[in-house]
Each structure stands twice: as C-alpha cells, then as structure tokens.
Motif scaffolding. Structure first.
Motif, PDB file in Angstrom:
ATOM      1  N   GLU A  46      74.786   7.041  61.252  1.00  0.00           N
ATOM      2  CA  GLU A  46      73.909   6.168  60.482  1.00  0.00           C
ATOM      3  C   GLU A  46      74.611   5.587  59.269  1.00  0.00           C
ATOM      4  O   GLU A  46      75.524   6.204  58.697  1.00  0.00           O
ATOM      5  N   PHE A  47      74.152   4.422  58.888  1.00  0.00           N
ATOM      6  CA  PHE A  47      74.695   3.702  57.741  1.00  0.00           C
ATOM      7  C   PHE A  47      74.350   4.418  56.447  1.00  0.00           C
ATOM      8  O   PHE A  47      73.230   4.920  56.281  1.00  0.00           O
ATOM      9  N   VAL A  48      75.311   4.442  55.529  1.00  0.00           N
ATOM     10  CA  VAL A  48      75.072   5.013  54.201  1.00  0.00           C
ATOM     11  C   VAL A  48      75.224   3.942  53.120  1.00  0.00           C
ATOM     12  O   VAL A  48      74.325   3.739  52.309  1.00  0.00           O
ATOM     13  N   ALA A  49      76.385   3.259  53.119  1.00  0.00           N
ATOM     14  CA  ALA A  49      76.644   2.275  52.076  1.00  0.00           C
ATOM     15  C   ALA A  49      77.739   1.335  52.540  1.00  0.00           C
ATOM     16  O   ALA A  49      78.577   1.699  53.372  1.00  0.00           O
ATOM     17  N   ASN A  57      79.568  -7.017  45.783  1.00  0.00           N
ATOM     18  CA  ASN A  57      78.291  -6.695  46.434  1.00  0.00           C
ATOM     19  C   ASN A  57      78.341  -5.339  47.111  1.00  0.00           C
ATOM     20  O   ASN A  57      79.336  -4.985  47.734  1.00  0.00           O
ATOM     21  N   SER A  58      77.259  -4.616  46.983  1.00  0.00           N
ATOM     22  CA  SER A  58      77.136  -3.337  47.675  1.00  0.00           C
ATOM     23  C   SER A  58      75.687  -3.138  48.110  1.00  0.00           C
ATOM     24  O   SER A  58      74.759  -3.666  47.485  1.00  0.00           O
ATOM     25  N   TYR A  59      75.510  -2.381  49.176  1.00  0.00           N
ATOM     26  CA  TYR A  59      74.184  -2.134  49.741  1.00  0.00           C
ATOM     27  C   TYR A  59      74.114  -0.676  50.179  1.00  0.00           C
ATOM     28  O   TYR A  59      75.123  -0.088  50.586  1.00  0.00           O
ATOM     29  N   TYR A  60      72.914  -0.125  50.104  1.00  0.00           N
ATOM     30  CA  TYR A  60      72.738   1.291  50.381  1.00  0.00           C
ATOM     31  C   TYR A  60      71.560   1.542  51.317  1.00  0.00           C
ATOM     32  O   TYR A  60      70.573   0.797  51.310  1.00  0.00           O
ATOM     33  N   GLU A  61      71.676   2.602  52.075  1.00  0.00           N
ATOM     34  CA  GLU A  61      70.544   3.081  52.851  1.00  0.00           C
ATOM     35  C   GLU A  61      69.510   3.614  51.859  1.00  0.00           C
ATOM     36  O   GLU A  61      69.865   4.157  50.806  1.00  0.00           O
ATOM     37  N   VAL A  64      69.628   7.089  49.956  1.00  0.00           N
ATOM     38  CA  VAL A  64      70.714   7.421  49.037  1.00  0.00           C
ATOM     39  C   VAL A  64      70.740   6.531  47.801  1.00  0.00           C
ATOM     40  O   VAL A  64      71.537   6.761  46.893  1.00  0.00           O
ATOM     41  N   LYS A  65      69.879   5.517  47.769  1.00  0.00           N
ATOM     42  CA  LYS A  65      69.839   4.629  46.611  1.00  0.00           C
ATOM     43  C   LYS A  65      69.565   5.415  45.340  1.00  0.00           C
ATOM     44  O   LYS A  65      68.688   6.270  45.296  1.00  0.00           O
ATOM     45  N   PRO A  88      70.118  18.977  51.007  1.00  0.00           N
ATOM     46  CA  PRO A  88      70.529  19.549  52.299  1.00  0.00           C
ATOM     47  C   PRO A  88      70.530  18.517  53.424  1.00  0.00           C
ATOM     48  O   PRO A  88      71.379  18.594  54.326  1.00  0.00           O
ATOM     49  N   GLU A  89      69.632  17.557  53.369  1.00  0.00           N
ATOM     50  CA  GLU A  89      69.579  16.537  54.429  1.00  0.00           C
ATOM     51  C   GLU A  89      70.749  15.556  54.363  1.00  0.00           C
ATOM     52  O   GLU A  89      70.897  14.714  55.251  1.00  0.00           O
ATOM     53  N   ASP A  90      71.582  15.638  53.329  1.00  0.00           N
ATOM     54  CA  ASP A  90      72.792  14.828  53.272  1.00  0.00           C
ATOM     55  C   ASP A  90      73.928  15.462  54.073  1.00  0.00           C
ATOM     56  O   ASP A  90      74.998  14.855  54.222  1.00  0.00           O
ATOM     57  N   THR A  91      73.714  16.662  54.574  1.00  0.00           N
ATOM     58  CA  THR A  91      74.742  17.347  55.347  1.00  0.00           C
ATOM     59  C   THR A  91      75.089  16.564  56.604  1.00  0.00           C
ATOM     60  O   THR A  91      74.206  16.212  57.398  1.00  0.00           O
TER      61      THR A  91
END
Length: 125
Positions: A46-49, A57-61, A64-65, A88-91
């Motif tokens: 899955e996309f994170v950033a 320019n930058s974009y985030y899921e 995680v914003k 923990p869900e960032d694991t």
C-alpha cells in the motif's frame, strides 16, 4: 538502471520514531519522483507517501498524515521517511520506489519503475 537500498528500519515501541533512508545508485534521483510503500503480512502493498522530483510537492496516505514526513536530498541521492507517533498498525516492510513517468508524485505501484528490497518496521504495543 537505478538501484535503491532502504535502511533505518527496526523495532520501536508505540509512540516512538524511526527515520527510514533510501539511497540510490546508478542514476541521479533528481530525474524521478519517489515514493514509500509498505506491506504487512498477508496484505497488499500500500501507498504511504510520495514526493515530486523537485521536492516541492508531497502527498500522504490518510492514516499517516501528520505523523510521517517524506523528504529528499538530491545532492545525496537519498530519500527519507521520518515516522513519528508510530502505531502497531504501522508494522510492515517498507519499500522505496522511483518513478520516471509521474514526476509530480505517484500513488500506485504500477507507476514506479524501480523498487528497493525493503526494510522491516515493527511497532510494539
């Protein structure tokens, strides 16, 4: 060809921070937009950033914003992902990727030409 090598992963307690690095060789990263993705066991990548070739320019899921920050140093041919307030869900295994076709940034795996081997991030509760 671009070779990407991630580093900086590890085990951290919830609420802690990690800084991932993605070092490139072969070609200058200034010709590419860069992205970070993650993949947990049994789940799709899955996309994170993502960050544009210039870094403007930058974009985030959404999840995680406000916690993660993507940045780049084209002089060092390196992209970073600063991760704060980890949960923990960032694991997951975190991958960096380079895109030569979506220079303003890209959110889909098929838009990227090159991938690193990944670095494990484990967040304990």
């Amino acid at each position: 060809q671009v070779q990407l090598v991630e580093s900086g992963g590890g085990l951290v307690q919830a609420g802690g921070s990690l800084r991932l690095s993605c070092a490139a060789s072969g070609r200058t990263l200034s010709n590419y937009a860069m992205g970070w993705f993650r993949q947990a066991p049994g789940q799709e990548r899955e996309f994170v950033a993502t960050i544009s070739w210039s870094g403007i320019n930058s974009y985030y899921e959404d999840s995680v914003k406000g916690r993660f920050t993507i940045s780049r140093d084209n002089a060092k041919n390196t992209v970073y992902l600063q991760m704060n307030s980890l949960k923990p869900e960032d694991t997951a295994v975190y991958y960096c990727a380079a895109s030569s076709t979506r220079l303003r940034g890209a959110q889909y795996t098929h838009e990227y030409n090159y991938w690193g081997q990944g670095t494990q991030v484990t967040v304990s509760s």
